[in-house]
Design a protein around this motif. Sequence first.
Motif, PDB file in Angstrom:
ATOM      1  N   ALA A   1       4.400   5.608 -21.334  1.00  0.00           N
ATOM      2  CA  ALA A   1       3.057   5.751 -20.763  1.00  0.00           C
ATOM      3  C   ALA A   1       2.683   4.510 -19.963  1.00  0.00           C
ATOM      4  O   ALA A   1       2.090   4.606 -18.876  1.00  0.00           O
ATOM      5  N   ALA A   2       3.035   3.334 -20.490  1.00  0.00           N
ATOM      6  CA  ALA A   2       2.754   2.086 -19.766  1.00  0.00           C
ATOM      7  C   ALA A   2       3.528   2.027 -18.457  1.00  0.00           C
ATOM      8  O   ALA A   2       3.005   1.599 -17.425  1.00  0.00           O
ATOM      9  N   MET A   3       4.785   2.488 -18.465  1.00  0.00           N
ATOM     10  CA  MET A   3       5.583   2.502 -17.244  1.00  0.00           C
ATOM     11  C   MET A   3       5.017   3.492 -16.223  1.00  0.00           C
ATOM     12  O   MET A   3       4.983   3.214 -15.016  1.00  0.00           O
ATOM     13  N   ALA A   4       4.578   4.661 -16.696  1.00  0.00           N
ATOM     14  CA  ALA A   4       3.978   5.648 -15.793  1.00  0.00           C
ATOM     15  C   ALA A   4       2.684   5.111 -15.191  1.00  0.00           C
ATOM     16  O   ALA A   4       2.416   5.283 -13.997  1.00  0.00           O
ATOM     17  N   PHE A   5       1.876   4.461 -16.009  1.00  0.00           N
ATOM     18  CA  PHE A   5       0.629   3.860 -15.530  1.00  0.00           C
ATOM     19  C   PHE A   5       0.904   2.803 -14.474  1.00  0.00           C
ATOM     20  O   PHE A   5       0.282   2.784 -13.401  1.00  0.00           O
ATOM     21  N   ALA A   6       1.848   1.898 -14.755  1.00  0.00           N
ATOM     22  CA  ALA A   6       2.158   0.817 -13.822  1.00  0.00           C
ATOM     23  C   ALA A   6       2.724   1.365 -12.520  1.00  0.00           C
ATOM     24  O   ALA A   6       2.376   0.888 -11.432  1.00  0.00           O
ATOM     25  N   THR A   7       3.599   2.366 -12.610  1.00  0.00           N
ATOM     26  CA  THR A   7       4.194   2.952 -11.408  1.00  0.00           C
ATOM     27  C   THR A   7       3.130   3.561 -10.508  1.00  0.00           C
ATOM     28  O   THR A   7       3.061   3.278  -9.299  1.00  0.00           O
ATOM     29  N   THR A   8       2.275   4.404 -11.082  1.00  0.00           N
ATOM     30  CA  THR A   8       1.257   5.095 -10.285  1.00  0.00           C
ATOM     31  C   THR A   8       0.247   4.119  -9.702  1.00  0.00           C
ATOM     32  O   THR A   8      -0.099   4.192  -8.515  1.00  0.00           O
ATOM     33  N   LEU A   9      -0.237   3.197 -10.522  1.00  0.00           N
ATOM     34  CA  LEU A   9      -1.275   2.277 -10.072  1.00  0.00           C
ATOM     35  C   LEU A   9      -0.782   1.375  -8.945  1.00  0.00           C
ATOM     36  O   LEU A   9      -1.456   1.211  -7.921  1.00  0.00           O
ATOM     37  N   GLN A  10       0.411   0.797  -9.115  1.00  0.00           N
ATOM     38  CA  GLN A  10       0.902  -0.150  -8.126  1.00  0.00           C
ATOM     39  C   GLN A  10       1.319   0.542  -6.827  1.00  0.00           C
ATOM     40  O   GLN A  10       1.050   0.028  -5.738  1.00  0.00           O
ATOM     41  N   LEU A  11       1.959   1.696  -6.935  1.00  0.00           N
ATOM     42  CA  LEU A  11       2.341   2.407  -5.723  1.00  0.00           C
ATOM     43  C   LEU A  11       1.115   2.922  -4.973  1.00  0.00           C
ATOM     44  O   LEU A  11       1.073   2.895  -3.736  1.00  0.00           O
ATOM     45  N   LYS A  12       0.111   3.381  -5.704  1.00  0.00           N
ATOM     46  CA  LYS A  12      -1.105   3.842  -5.038  1.00  0.00           C
ATOM     47  C   LYS A  12      -1.773   2.692  -4.302  1.00  0.00           C
ATOM     48  O   LYS A  12      -2.218   2.850  -3.152  1.00  0.00           O
ATOM     49  N   TYR A  13      -1.835   1.548  -4.932  1.00  0.00           N
ATOM     50  CA  TYR A  13      -2.479   0.388  -4.293  1.00  0.00           C
ATOM     51  C   TYR A  13      -1.723  -0.028  -3.040  1.00  0.00           C
ATOM     52  O   TYR A  13      -2.321  -0.260  -1.982  1.00  0.00           O
ATOM     53  N   THR A  14      -0.407  -0.131  -3.122  1.00  0.00           N
ATOM     54  CA  THR A  14       0.378  -0.614  -1.979  1.00  0.00           C
ATOM     55  C   THR A  14       0.397   0.388  -0.839  1.00  0.00           C
ATOM     56  O   THR A  14       0.377  -0.001   0.342  1.00  0.00           O
ATOM     57  N   LEU A  15       0.429   1.672  -1.145  1.00  0.00           N
ATOM     58  CA  LEU A  15       0.483   2.678  -0.089  1.00  0.00           C
ATOM     59  C   LEU A  15      -0.880   2.930   0.557  1.00  0.00           C
ATOM     60  O   LEU A  15      -0.954   3.309   1.721  1.00  0.00           O
ATOM     61  N   MET A  16      -1.944   2.722  -0.198  1.00  0.00           N
ATOM     62  CA  MET A  16      -3.290   2.986   0.324  1.00  0.00           C
ATOM     63  C   MET A  16      -3.912   1.775   1.003  1.00  0.00           C
ATOM     64  O   MET A  16      -4.778   1.916   1.859  1.00  0.00           O
ATOM     65  N   HIS A  17      -3.497   0.583   0.622  1.00  0.00           N
ATOM     66  CA  HIS A  17      -4.174  -0.616   1.105  1.00  0.00           C
ATOM     67  C   HIS A  17      -3.278  -1.483   1.974  1.00  0.00           C
ATOM     68  O   HIS A  17      -3.442  -2.697   2.026  1.00  0.00           O
ATOM     69  N   ALA A  18      -2.285  -0.868   2.621  1.00  0.00           N
ATOM     70  CA  ALA A  18      -1.428  -1.646   3.525  1.00  0.00           C
ATOM     71  C   ALA A  18      -2.255  -2.164   4.694  1.00  0.00           C
ATOM     72  O   ALA A  18      -2.979  -1.411   5.340  1.00  0.00           O
ATOM     73  N   GLY A  19      -2.168  -3.458   4.963  1.00  0.00           N
ATOM     74  CA  GLY A  19      -2.987  -4.070   5.996  1.00  0.00           C
ATOM     75  C   GLY A  19      -2.376  -4.038   7.386  1.00  0.00           C
ATOM     76  O   GLY A  19      -3.000  -4.449   8.356  1.00  0.00           O
ATOM     77  N   ASP A  20      -1.136  -3.564   7.512  1.00  0.00           N
ATOM     78  CA  ASP A  20      -0.465  -3.561   8.805  1.00  0.00           C
ATOM     79  C   ASP A  20      -0.998  -2.439   9.698  1.00  0.00           C
ATOM     80  O   ASP A  20      -1.491  -1.408   9.225  1.00  0.00           O
ATOM     81  N   PHE A  21      -0.863  -2.648  10.999  1.00  0.00           N
ATOM     82  CA  PHE A  21      -1.252  -1.605  11.951  1.00  0.00           C
ATOM     83  C   PHE A  21      -0.260  -0.444  11.864  1.00  0.00           C
ATOM     84  O   PHE A  21       0.955  -0.641  11.783  1.00  0.00           O
ATOM     85  N   ARG A  22      -0.783   0.778  11.868  1.00  0.00           N
ATOM     86  CA  ARG A  22       0.037   1.982  11.835  1.00  0.00           C
ATOM     87  C   ARG A  22      -0.363   2.884  13.002  1.00  0.00           C
ATOM     88  O   ARG A  22      -1.523   2.928  13.405  1.00  0.00           O
ATOM     89  N   MET A  23       0.609   3.642  13.497  1.00  0.00           N
ATOM     90  CA  MET A  23       0.336   4.513  14.635  1.00  0.00           C
ATOM     91  C   MET A  23      -0.666   5.615  14.296  1.00  0.00           C
ATOM     92  O   MET A  23      -1.361   6.134  15.176  1.00  0.00           O
TER      93      MET A  23
ATOM     94  N   SER B   1       0.052   9.506 -15.634  1.00  0.00           N
ATOM     95  CA  SER B   1       0.102   9.297 -14.199  1.00  0.00           C
ATOM     96  C   SER B   1      -1.054  10.003 -13.495  1.00  0.00           C
ATOM     97  O   SER B   1      -1.688   9.430 -12.595  1.00  0.00           O
ATOM     98  N   GLU B   2      -1.359  11.229 -13.910  1.00  0.00           N
ATOM     99  CA  GLU B   2      -2.444  11.976 -13.279  1.00  0.00           C
ATOM    100  C   GLU B   2      -3.802  11.328 -13.561  1.00  0.00           C
ATOM    101  O   GLU B   2      -4.652  11.220 -12.660  1.00  0.00           O
ATOM    102  N   ILE B   3      -4.010  10.884 -14.797  1.00  0.00           N
ATOM    103  CA  ILE B   3      -5.275  10.216 -15.134  1.00  0.00           C
ATOM    104  C   ILE B   3      -5.429   8.926 -14.332  1.00  0.00           C
ATOM    105  O   ILE B   3      -6.495   8.619 -13.800  1.00  0.00           O
ATOM    106  N   THR B   4      -4.326   8.161 -14.227  1.00  0.00           N
ATOM    107  CA  THR B   4      -4.368   6.929 -13.439  1.00  0.00           C
ATOM    108  C   THR B   4      -4.667   7.217 -11.977  1.00  0.00           C
ATOM    109  O   THR B   4      -5.463   6.507 -11.341  1.00  0.00           O
ATOM    110  N   LEU B   5      -4.049   8.255 -11.444  1.00  0.00           N
ATOM    111  CA  LEU B   5      -4.260   8.612 -10.049  1.00  0.00           C
ATOM    112  C   LEU B   5      -5.710   8.993  -9.777  1.00  0.00           C
ATOM    113  O   LEU B   5      -6.291   8.632  -8.748  1.00  0.00           O
TER     114      LEU B   5
END
Length: 392
Positions: free
Chosen positions: A311-333, A384-388
Motif C-alpha cells: 500500500a505504501a509503494m502504491a501510494f508513493a508511486t501514484t503521488l509522485q508520478l501525478k505530481y511530476t506529470l501534472m506540474h512539469a514546468g517546461d514548455f510543451r507544444m 492508488s485510486e484514493i491517492t489519485l
Amino acid sequence: MNNMHSVWAKRFTHYIGEVMKYMRFIFTGHIAIVLVFIVGAGGYQYSEWLKVVELDFPAEWLIAIIVGIVVAFSRPVTLLREPDQVYLLPLESQMMGYFKKAMNWTFWSQVLVPVVLIIVAIPLLKAVTDLSAFSIWVTVLFVAILKWLNVQAEFYYRFANRGHAVLFDRLVRAIISILAIQMSLASGFMGAGFLVILAFYIFTLVKKVANNPVPYEHFIKLEQNRMMGFYRFANYFTDVPHLKGSVKRRAWLDAVYKSIAFKKGNTQSYLVYRTFIRTDDHFYLWVRLTAIAAVIAAFINIPFVTWIVVAAMAFATTLQLKYTLMHAGDFRMDMLYPVPRDTRKQAVAKLLRQLSVVQAVIVMLCALMQPQFYLIPVVMIVVSEITLRMSK
C-alpha cells in the motif's frame, strides 16, 4: 588555498551539508514506519527460516558471493568539480594527499554494508556450520581489510586506465574477493593469501600511475554521475531544483502509443504516455517501486505486513508520478494547441490507473506462494485510486 588538506576539508563539509539537506526529506516519519515494518517482518521471516534450514545449505558460498560482489564495487568518492581540471593543475604534485583523504572517506562510507551483511549472516553460519564466534568475528575484520584493498585497487586502476574496462577489473576483483571470503569461512586464515594477491595488484598499479598526470576528466565525470544518482533518488521525496533529467527512447514500448487513437481529444494522452515512457526519472521511479513491492511480497508471508508495504509503494508511486506529470514546468507544444485545460489531468489519471493495475498484477504474480495473495492487487488499486482522487 594551496593546501590540499584544506581543499578536501571544505569540499567534505559542503558535501555532508548537501547530503543532510536532502536526507531529512527522505527519512521522514512515514518512511521510518515502513522501514520498521520491513525490518521487523524480514527479521521474523529470517528467524523462522533458520529453524528449518538444511544442515547442508551452502551458507559459506552464498555469503561469500553476496559480500564479495558488494566488496568489489568500490567506486571512489573524490568530490572533484569541473573547474578543478584547470585550477588544480598548479597543485597537481600535491593531489595524492587529496586522494588519500578521498580513499579514506570512500572506505568508511562503504565498509558498513559488507560488515552488516556478515553480521546478519552470523545466525545462519552458526546454524549450518561449526564455526566459533571468534572465527566469525575474525571474518568480519577480514572483510573490512578486503574492502580497504578493493577501494585502493579500484582507485588506482581508474587512475592508470582512465576508467577503461573497469567492469572487467571489478569482475576479477569480485572473483578474488569471493574466494577469499569463502576460504576465510571454510579454512580460517587460508584466505589471507588472496589479500596478498590484491596487495601485489595494487603495488603494480601504484607503480604504473607514478608521475602520470591526474585523469581529472574521468574522476569529475564519475563524481557528477554519483551525485546525479543521489539527486535523482532524493527527487522521489522532494524537489531538487538543479536536477537534470535524461530522456531515452524505449522502442520496445512503441506499441503503447499505437493503442491511443489518432484524434484531437487524445493529444494529451499521447503526450503524457510518451513523457512517462521516455523520461528516465518517471519510468525508473515506477520500475523501482514496483520491484521493491514485488520482492517484499515474494519473501514476506505475513499478510498484514505485506499489505502495509505494498500500500505504501502504491501510494508513493501514484503521488509522485501525478505530481511530476501534472506540474512539469517546461514548455510543451500542447500549450499552443487548442485543447481543453482539464484534458491533461484526465490523461494523467488514465495513465496512473493503468499503471496501478499493471503494478498490482506484477506484485500479485510474485506473491502467488504467499497466503491471501489475491488481496494484494485489491489493496494496491484501492490505495492508488484514493491517492489519485484526494491528492492535489
